[in-house]
Design an enzyme around this catalytic site. Structure first.
Site, PDB file in Angstrom:
ATOM      1  N   GLU B  73       0.813  -1.217   0.000  1.00  0.00           N
ATOM      2  CA  GLU B  73       0.000   0.000   0.000  1.00  0.00           C
ATOM      3  C   GLU B  73       0.842   1.260   0.000  1.00  0.00           C
ATOM      4  O   GLU B  73       0.533   2.227  -0.706  1.00  0.00           O
ATOM      5  CB  GLU B  73      -0.966   0.008   1.197  1.00  0.00           C
ATOM      6  CG  GLU B  73      -2.137  -0.961   1.048  1.00  0.00           C
ATOM      7  CD  GLU B  73      -1.789  -2.382   1.472  1.00  0.00           C
ATOM      8  OE1 GLU B  73      -0.651  -2.608   1.939  1.00  0.00           O
ATOM      9  OE2 GLU B  73      -2.662  -3.266   1.346  1.00  0.00           O
ATOM     10  N   HIS B 142     -11.095  -3.658   9.375  1.00  0.00           N
ATOM     11  CA  HIS B 142     -11.685  -3.592   8.032  1.00  0.00           C
ATOM     12  C   HIS B 142     -12.987  -2.805   8.037  1.00  0.00           C
ATOM     13  O   HIS B 142     -13.845  -3.023   7.193  1.00  0.00           O
ATOM     14  CB  HIS B 142     -11.967  -5.006   7.493  1.00  0.00           C
ATOM     15  CG  HIS B 142     -10.758  -5.802   7.168  1.00  0.00           C
ATOM     16  ND1 HIS B 142      -9.921  -6.306   8.123  1.00  0.00           N
ATOM     17  CD2 HIS B 142     -10.224  -6.194   5.969  1.00  0.00           C
ATOM     18  CE1 HIS B 142      -8.932  -6.994   7.550  1.00  0.00           C
ATOM     19  NE2 HIS B 142      -9.097  -6.925   6.241  1.00  0.00           N
TER      20      HIS B 142
END
Lengths: 336, 341
Positions: B73, B142
């Site tokens: 990322e 999440h």
């Protein structure tokens, strides 16, 4: 000089014209004198904040950029003054930036740590160790996607090689075969922490194997050795064969920044490296091969001194940014 | 769930599609219009994206323009920044907005600041798409809502579409913007259907929408909270309480004018947002009212409903309790309207 004897000459003497070599010597002097001028200006209170000097690393900056054009990009580091000059920046606008003036490269918003000259392909110094590594890969992606043949040279230090960004950037550059040359300037210390202590492998270039790219370690104070390593890496990038990792072993004579008290290294070590000045080495090499004589070399140094003095005067004369412009340049619509 | 759509040009031809399809439609239009647009992200190619947002785009536009990235990322976001800096217009998809925490360096220190640090000599026209929010049973790593984090950074723009039409229009606006824009897409909205104008259009960044008119209380909500606020407002209407519901749409820049005008009309303000309540978007909205001439119009203390002071829990009942629900909004709005706060 007969062709058959040329192969015994150093790479740089063979590869570059006398004019190019003299220009390289000029840039090395200019970097040294610029940084000495910046240091003096700091001591005199004309520059605030801090700065990271690369005195002693001039061969690495200039030799690495020898074969780059303005279309080629570089990403630089907090120790980036030399890269900026090597890529073609004007020292007057650099000083103006250090003085915080509107006439500086970043209109006084960036200072030493964000010095950039986008027009000559310098995408900027970076205050974050390893910050430029993924950005360089992105610049390489642009070149490949748009079918251009420009390459991106990514300068970083030994400290950055232990950042996660290093791993992610080198891996992506390799899987996509991007035209990026990763140039590690290993000056032995990340601030005070020795690279030998902080890094698990003996040579940073050893890590290239993990990314299936060529890796080489060279004497970063040997202009010709650096130029030759970069010649090979740049050719590979331009041919679409992907990235390379070049490690230039060098040394900064000054401390990490203005707060450094040099507790982590000895006077003997510093003096030993100072006795092997990359600029004097290169100058002697040019004289020995008849590229220039002593008087010609002196003239180059004198001209560089004059350019630095003129640059400081340009900086002093420039206007400061308007206080009301503090949010200018945050977004495009606020740009001039 | 069906979205209320607010199409300003009735003559525009529309088509019903889901929020995810609308985002895909925007990306397809962008890829067709501009050869410098590329999509990047984890599993956005053959897999079609974790939430099937990119879907079949790799088949239509190829792997060079719909690029799977490694699970990197920080590096992936940085490559997008570098590509934007040098001539491409990347849309980088984070698989979950939570993973943007891995890339804060590139988003906050680089993308947001490069134009400024370089004195306007460079631009970073990158778009970061971030599937966001709770309600999927995916627990603490999440399910977060980071819009206030990024909204705190000058140089970034932050939007939160609540309808398929805005999901498309705000994404195309983000791409047209010369500066970095973060688009928070609520995961629970991906399957929501709504009428979406065909072809290219943009929804202006920085403009809120009054999605329900009312005179008794103003509810400022964002993303899925808009729908919960509308649900609450419909129930309150049966009691004769008319709530005005504002869809914030844009966290940075924030639409002060629309909020101030509504509060002047109703005299009562409830902020509803999914991010953690303390130091969240509602704090900014409350403060801008307190600092404005709308303060004199307030007939009751400002109320905030936000996420619990806890990570998002796994247990479904706890998960629901951790963020505002329609019943809670209804309850607070009713008390506000009746002068019981």
């Amino acid at each position: 000089m007969a062709r058959d004897t040329q192969e015994n000459l150093p790479f740089a003497i063979r590869a570059f014209s006398p004019e190019q070599l003299k220009e390289a010597l000029r840039k090395m002097h200019l970097i040294r004198l610029f940084e000495e001028g910046a240091e003096e200006s700091y001591m005199r209170g004309l520059i605030h904040g801090t700065m990271h000097l690369s005195i002693g690393q001039e061969a690495s900056a200039v030799a690495s950029c020898m074969e780059l054009t303005d279309a080629d990009k570089i990403t630089s580091t907090h120790r980036g003054h030399g890269h900026c000059i090597a890529k073609g920046a004007d020292v007057g606008r650099m000083f103006a930036e250090f003085f915080g003036k509107e006439t500086g490269y970043c209109h006084g918003r960036g200072g030493s740590m964000h010095i950039a000259d986008v027009k000559t392909g310098n995408l900027g110094a970076n205050g974050i160790v390893g910050g430029g590594l993924p950005i360089a890969v992105g610049a390489g992606l642009t070149a490949k996607r748009l079918g251009r043949d420009d390459v991106t040279l990514c300068f970083f230090g030994d400290g950055a090689n232990n950042e996660g960004a290093f791993h992610e950037a080198l891996n992506m550059a390799s899987i996509w075969k991007l035209p990026v040359i990763f140039v590690c300037e290993n000056n032995k210390y990340g601030m005070s922490t020795a690279a030998a202590y902080a890094t698990a492998v003996p040579n940073i270039s050893d890590r290239a194997a993990a990314y299936a790219m060529p890796g080489v370690t060279v004497d970063g104070n040997d202009f010709s050795a650096v130029a030759e390593a970069l010649h090979i890496a740049i050719a590979r990038a331009r041919a679409g064969e992907g990235p390379s990792l070049v490690e230039n072993l060098t040394y900064r004579w000054r401390g990490h920044s203005k707060s450094d008290r040099n507790r982590y290294r000895t006077k003997d070590e510093i003096e030993d490296w100072m006795s092997r000045d990359p600029i004097q080495r290169f100058r002697a090499e040019l004289v020995a091969h008849g590229i220039i004589d002593e008087a010609g070399a002196d003239a180059i140094e004198t001209a560089a001194k004059d350019a630095v003095a003129a640059g400081i005067e340009f900086a002093k004369a420039g206007p400061a940014p308007a206080i009301t412009d503090v949010t200018k340049f945050v977004h495009a619509e606020e740009a001039a | 769930m069906n979205a209320q759509t607010h199409i300003s040009q009735p003559e525009t031809k529309t088509r019903e599609m889901s929020y995810a399809e609308a985002i895909r439609d925007a990306m397809a239009i962008a890829l067709e219009r501009d050869p410098t647009v590329i999509l990047m992200g984890e599993d956005i190619g053959t897999y079609g994206g974790a939430f099937q947002v990119t879907g079949d785009l790799v088949e239509r536009f190829g792997k060079d323009r719909v690029m799977d990235t490694p699970i990197s990322e920080l590096g992936g976001a940085g490559v997008a920044v570098g590509a934007a800096l040098t001539g491409l217009k990347p849309i980088y998809e984070f698989q979950f907005s939570d993973f943007a925490a891995l890339a804060m360096e590139q988003i906050v220190n680089q993308a947001a600041k490069l134009r400024y640090m370089l004195g306007g000599e460079a631009a970073v026209p990158v778009v970061f798409r971030m599937p966001s929010g709770s309600g999927t049973g995916a627990a603490a790593q999440h399910s977060q809502s980071f819009e206030a984090w990024f909204g705190h950074v000058p140089g970034l723009k932050v939007v939160q579409p609540s309808t398929p039409a805005d999901a498309k229009g705000l994404l195309l606006a983000a791409l047209a913007d010369p500066d970095p824009v973060i688009v928070f897409e609520h995961k629970l909205l991906y399957k929501m259907k709504g009428e979406v104008p065909e072809g290219y259009y943009t929804t202006p960044i920085g403009k809120a929408a009054v999605v329900r008119q009312g005179k008794d209380v103003t509810i400022v909500a964002s993303a899925i909270m808009v729908h919960r606020a509308l649900e609450a407002a419909a129930k309150l209407a049966k009691e004769g309480i008319e709530a005005e519901v504002i869809d914030l749409r844009s966290v940075r820049p924030i639409d002060r004018e629309t909020i101030i005008a509504s509060v002047k009309k109703t005299g009562k303000l409830l902020c509803v947002y999914e991010g953690v309540r303390t130091l969240g978007v509602g704090a900014e909205i409350s403060a801008l009212i307190a600092e404005s001439d709308a303060f004199d119009y307030l007939d009751a203390p400002i109320q905030r409903l936000g996420g619990a002071e806890a990570p998002i829990p796994y247990n479904p009942d706890l998960e629901r309790a951790a963020v505002p629900q329609a019943a809670g909004i209804e309850d607070v709005a009713r008390k506000l309207a009746r002068g019981q706060v």
